[in-house]
Write a protein that holds these residues in place. Sequence first.
Motif, PDB file in Angstrom:
ATOM      1  N   GLU A 116      69.094  29.866  43.802  1.00  0.00           N
ATOM      2  CA  GLU A 116      68.779  29.464  42.247  1.00  0.00           C
ATOM      3  C   GLU A 116      69.006  28.019  42.196  1.00  0.00           C
ATOM      4  O   GLU A 116      69.827  27.395  43.142  1.00  0.00           O
ATOM      5  CB  GLU A 116      69.867  30.320  41.315  1.00  0.00           C
ATOM      6  CG  GLU A 116      69.542  31.551  41.277  1.00  0.00           C
ATOM      7  CD  GLU A 116      70.225  32.519  40.460  1.00  0.00           C
ATOM      8  OE1 GLU A 116      71.061  31.981  39.619  1.00  0.00           O
ATOM      9  OE2 GLU A 116      70.500  33.443  41.144  1.00  0.00           O
ATOM     10  N   ARG A 144      77.354  38.884  35.222  1.00  0.00           N
ATOM     11  CA  ARG A 144      76.161  39.009  35.788  1.00  0.00           C
ATOM     12  C   ARG A 144      75.987  40.230  36.817  1.00  0.00           C
ATOM     13  O   ARG A 144      75.093  41.237  36.613  1.00  0.00           O
ATOM     14  CB  ARG A 144      75.822  37.834  36.719  1.00  0.00           C
ATOM     15  CG  ARG A 144      74.465  38.130  37.546  1.00  0.00           C
ATOM     16  CD  ARG A 144      74.038  36.588  37.756  1.00  0.00           C
ATOM     17  NE  ARG A 144      72.782  36.684  38.467  1.00  0.00           N
ATOM     18  CZ  ARG A 144      71.926  35.564  39.209  1.00  0.00           C
ATOM     19  NH1 ARG A 144      72.473  34.532  38.813  1.00  0.00           N
ATOM     20  NH2 ARG A 144      71.031  35.823  39.737  1.00  0.00           N
ATOM     21  N   LEU A 166      75.931  43.595  34.931  1.00  0.00           N
ATOM     22  CA  LEU A 166      74.646  43.813  34.216  1.00  0.00           C
ATOM     23  C   LEU A 166      73.540  44.362  35.343  1.00  0.00           C
ATOM     24  O   LEU A 166      72.187  44.539  35.069  1.00  0.00           O
ATOM     25  CB  LEU A 166      74.066  42.594  33.407  1.00  0.00           C
ATOM     26  CG  LEU A 166      74.958  42.148  32.258  1.00  0.00           C
ATOM     27  CD1 LEU A 166      74.496  41.015  31.719  1.00  0.00           C
ATOM     28  CD2 LEU A 166      74.835  43.446  31.141  1.00  0.00           C
ATOM     29  N   ASP A 189      72.413  42.591  38.039  1.00  0.00           N
ATOM     30  CA  ASP A 189      71.543  41.247  38.314  1.00  0.00           C
ATOM     31  C   ASP A 189      72.155  40.680  39.490  1.00  0.00           C
ATOM     32  O   ASP A 189      73.215  39.939  39.501  1.00  0.00           O
ATOM     33  CB  ASP A 189      71.599  40.232  37.192  1.00  0.00           C
ATOM     34  CG  ASP A 189      70.736  39.010  37.494  1.00  0.00           C
ATOM     35  OD1 ASP A 189      70.071  39.045  38.481  1.00  0.00           O
ATOM     36  OD2 ASP A 189      70.905  38.312  36.735  1.00  0.00           O
ATOM     37  N   ASN A 234      76.136  42.160  44.985  1.00  0.00           N
ATOM     38  CA  ASN A 234      75.559  43.055  43.906  1.00  0.00           C
ATOM     39  C   ASN A 234      76.698  43.940  43.645  1.00  0.00           C
ATOM     40  O   ASN A 234      76.380  44.952  42.686  1.00  0.00           O
ATOM     41  CB  ASN A 234      74.421  43.874  44.411  1.00  0.00           C
ATOM     42  CG  ASN A 234      74.584  44.682  45.862  1.00  0.00           C
ATOM     43  OD1 ASN A 234      75.969  44.852  46.178  1.00  0.00           O
ATOM     44  ND2 ASN A 234      73.875  45.067  46.485  1.00  0.00           N
TER      45      ASN A 234
END
Length: 516
Positions: free
Chosen positions: A250, A278, A281, A283, A329
């Motif tokens: 990113e 994050r 959620l 993501d 993750n």
Amino acid sequence: MTKESLNSSRTPSDGHLADTNPNSAQTLAASCSQPVLTLSQGAPVSDTASSQTLGQNGPVLLQDVDFIEKLAHFDRERIPERVVHAKGSGAFGTFRPYRSMRDYTSAAFLQDPSVSTRFLIRFSTVIGSKGSPDTDRDPRGFAVKFYTSQGNYDVVGLSLPVFFIRDAMQFPDFIHSQKPDPCTNIKNYAHVWDFFSLTPESLHQLMWLYSDRGIVKDFAKMDGFGVNTFVWVNGKGERFYVKYRFTAQEPFDIIDRKEGKRLAGQDPDIAVRTLHRRLALGDPIRYEFQVQIMKPEMADQLSFDPLDDTKIWPEDQFPFQKVGMMVLNENPKNFFTDIEQAAFCPANIVPGIEFSADKMLQGRTFSYTDTQRYRIGANFAQLPVNRPVSPVANDQQDGYMAYKNPPGCVNYKPNSLDRNNPQEAPMPCYPGMRYPGGTVQRSVLEKTDDYSQARTRYRSLPDAEKARLADAIGWELAQAPMEIRKRQLDLFAKVSADLANRVSREIYLFETGRKG
């Protein structure tokens, strides 16, 4: 009481009497949809807010074990914070290589693109304490623990590609200069820059640290670097120097000094919070694992030492090769268990990866592991977050919090009583790393001669002392199995036939009861 009721008071599996006490933890738990409160030993706790006293207003009683355990455990909840990298957060994920790296290393987790490897990343600030803000200017730690099929492999790196010093001998001095003043307990910039101004090797790192990369508020936008140089070894015994990079997928955020200070006051845990939210959620965060590779013989052709941690390798000469993708993750289930107790040690390597002569790496292989033994205990590797997925078998035992002591009664090597188990692992027979002073190897002394001086010593003893020596040895050997006796007597015979005969006779006398 009926026959049925008698039988029902016993468990069908082991025949022991079942606990029929209506106040037992088991009975209470069975009658509730949620587990009941208990002590660490399992006994139920009925009141966790009031201590036992002598009468309504009397003193608290020492016999109140609920009270004692609750406070005593609370008093011991904290373990020493890390001297460096004290504040951190992290998460789990999976790594999968794009292709086999067998041309460069035999490390199992880098061979098969269809096989994924679980890993743990811990992000941290290097200098600040556990309460420091995420947006301090700091080189930041980027530590990765790969749970491979051959054991854990740890890469303890930074968010910047170089370091301030090149020799681990200076590490305590560097850290002391950056930590709070020992008199005021306040960061002293005179100390900081006094050290830097006397250490020109720090200049390269300062160009990174005080650039836009020196402040971060989102770990997903922060690269990681191994900094140290490792050695990869392939199945042919060929060696390669390697440097690691974990490239964020990113775009990078720019946070200047003023923005960093503002965030430090408004939301000092912004990076920690963003990471956890994050992943909660669903993501995931991705980093591409990349390496630079150099043949060791090329080192002499460079204008700098490639094992110097204050230097990078020019990408035009040593381009980064893409190894695989790391997908973060999974948040930790419990921060203390999974992150605070996580022990990252550069000494943790696997077959196919070796240490280079990088002076910082050489020092870190000792210091980091030694720190974990002090901070968590000698058995820190038994904790679930540090436990390898591959089987562990050795003769290490005891120490604080040991719950995985090796099975059996034979805990030493060499041994014949357990067929020398666990067996030493077969390793490739190619020679070790070659240096000007010699080759890395494990070898015995050339001149051993285990018998001459023992023979001289035995011959020097008066006859009465020889007899007492034989008596002392014979009494103990008489209690050993026949195979061990024979093996030891054969060794004594190489020292002196007289010694072997005397000891053999003593064993016979003890065995036949003619001597006590």
